[in-house]
Design an enzyme around this catalytic site. Structure first.
Site, PDB file in Angstrom:
ATOM      1  CG  ASP A   1     -10.000  -1.253 -11.083  1.00  0.00           C
ATOM      2  OD1 ASP A   1      -8.949  -0.822 -11.163  1.00  0.00           O
ATOM      3  OD2 ASP A   1     -10.041  -2.291  -9.252  1.00  0.00           O
TER       4      ASP A   1
ATOM      5  CB  ALA B   1      -5.704   8.802 -11.303  1.00  0.00           C
ATOM      6  CE  LYS B   2      -7.024   0.262  -9.467  1.00  0.00           C
ATOM      7  NZ  LYS B   2      -6.451   0.391 -10.744  1.00  0.00           N
ATOM      8  N   GLY B   3      -9.724   5.506  -7.910  1.00  0.00           N
ATOM      9  CA  GLY B   3     -10.616   6.125  -7.351  1.00  0.00           C
ATOM     10  C   GLY B   3     -11.859   5.288  -7.429  1.00  0.00           C
TER      11      GLY B   3
ATOM     12  CB  ALA C   1      -6.512   8.693  -4.794  1.00  0.00           C
TER      13      ALA C   1
END
Ligand code: NAD
Length: 425
Positions: free
Chosen positions: A155, A114-116, A69
């Site tokens: 993460d 962002a993050k995924g 994202a």
């Protein structure tokens, strides 16, 4: 971060996306920014969903779903972690990506959010399977990541080795070594010294500044810390070194308490000996719930989200709370603490040392020039103090909570950048 209901008052299960949007709209009431900008910031630029096929060690092929994202890049390339966890969803990634946008703006870093991740249980993967999965994921995301586009980091469920595989796969596909495509790598391949300790270090710096602001000098201040992992243990040891009295720490099994102060070097961190805190017998055993309610000067929840809730906020006796974990305080918990006059220094400032040193790593990679650990720590200290002062000025000027003031600082920066660049076409 989704949570289970913790009480009848906490009737709404608050997702990361809901939290991020609510904070945006709350901050918008205090900032002079065009409505169109707020509308744009309520949505991610894009959410990429990919299938990641994996040949298991036994020859079977399984397909996992991966996401990236990308929320906003008005101030620079997207930045944020990749998590491997069974609960990873597009919505969760989007909410966490928004948090990253605010966090980078608070620290005035030239990055967006962002993050995924991949919906997978890493405990089910062998090391070889994790490597193959990561390399294929890097290939699937190749068009949307890059040092000038989007820079992932470790993460939950991913680590420095995962970033090394990701960087290697990306570099091979591009035909050139590209260390700046991810941060949080091992120093031997372009990682930064001090990156691992940075979130804990920033928590300690912010706790020190908060103590000074509220006229409780750190020297001799009593501190309880929930979670003795990367964030908790690094913060505890630094604060101990700076003269604070760390009276309680914990891990998932429970905590230990000694009003005279604990020897933080002697207690094993999560990395040194997982879940070894309660085996340190030279102190009284307490539960994690009891630790949160101890009468201390500073409480640092540094383990997991949603631990300070409507159920226990009335019983919190600490004078100041510094959020080490992401999202440790629920909205209703926050309101109770605010009514009781207990300041909460928010996560997006306190643990932002991680993304700040990630920025330093990216600079080092792009410039092909390594910084010493001393330089990293010195620049981190300066960055944290600047952010602290920016937020302090808003708290004093507008009489807002520290959380609201932090979002105001972030939104002002993002809003100004968006208005100045305009909307095309
Ligand atoms: P970690 O895995 O190194 O350590 C977590 C610690 O919390 C361990 O001591 C574990 O036993 C304890 N713990 C786990 N569940 C618990 C529970 N239910 N109650 C009490 N203790 C519990 O993790 P970390 O990297 O220190 O991360 C901690 C928090 O900080 C997370 O919210 C994470 O998202 C956030 N954070 C981490 C970083 C980073 O780069 N490490 C950066 C920013 C934010």
């Amino acid at each position: 971060m989704s949570s289970k209901n913790t009480s009848e008052n906490e009737s709404v299960d608050e997702s990361a996306l809901e939290t991020a949007r609510r904070q945006l709209h709350r901050a918008a009431t205090h900032v002079d920014v065009e409505q169109g900008v707020i509308e744009r910031l309520s949505h991610p630029t894009r959410v990429v969903e990919v299938s990641v096929p994996l040949r298991r060690d036994d020859g079977r092929v399984e397909v996992f779903t991966g996401y990236r994202a990308q929320h906003d890049d008005v101030r620079g390339p997207y930045k944020g972690g990749l998590r491997y966890h069974p609960h990873v969803t597009a919505a969760e990634c989007t909410g966490l990506a928004m948090w990253m946008t605010w966090k980078c703006a608070v620290m005035d870093l030239p990055f967006g959010g962002a993050k995924g991740g991949i919906a997978v249980d890493v405990k089910d993967l062998s090391a070889d399977e994790k490597e193959r999965l990561t390399r294929r994921f890097a290939e699937e995301l190749r068009d949307v990541v890059g040092p000038k586009q989007d820079v992932p980091a470790p993460d939950m469920g991913t680590d420095t080795q995962t970033m090394a595989w990701f960087m290697d796969a990306y570099s091979m596909q591009h035909g050139e070594l590209t260390p700046g495509v991810v941060t949080g790598k091992p120093p031997v391949i372009g990682g930064s010294y001090g990156r691992e300790e940075a979130p804990g270090r920033s928590v300690a710096i912010v706790a020190r500044e908060a103590a000074n602001y509220f006229d409780r000098p750190l020297n001799g201040a009593s501190i309880a810390i929930q979670g003795f992992g990367s964030v908790g243990a690094n913060a505890a040891r630094l604060l101990d070194e700076w003269g604070a009295n760390i009276v309680a720490v914990s891990d998932v099994n429970g905590g230990i308490y000694d009003p005279e102060g604990l020897d933080t070097q002697a207690i094993p961190s999560h990395k040194e000996k997982p879940e070894g805190v309660t085996r340190h017998r030279k102190a009284t055993q307490v539960t994690n719930d009891e630790l949160l309610e101890l009468d201390v000067d500073i409480l640092i929840p540094a383990a997991v989200g949603n631990v300070i809730t409507a159920e226990n906020a009335e019983q919190i006796q600490a004078d100041i709370i510094v959020e080490g974990a992401n999202g440790p305080t629920t909205t209703s918990g926050d309101e109770i603490l605010d009514n009781r006059g207990i300041p909460v220094i928010p996560d997006i400032l306190a643990n932002a040392g991680g993304v700040t040193v990630s920025y330093f790593e990216w600079l080092q990679d792009i410039n092909r020039r390594k910084w010493s650990k001393e330089r990293v720590n010195k620049e981190l200290e300066e960055a944290m103090l600047t952010a602290w002062r920016d937020i302090e000025a808003v708290v004093d000027e507008k009489s807002l909570t520290w959380r609201d003031a932090t979002y105001v600082v972030a939104l002002r920066r993002i809003g100004e950048a968006k208005e100045t660049r305009g909307l095309w076409p």
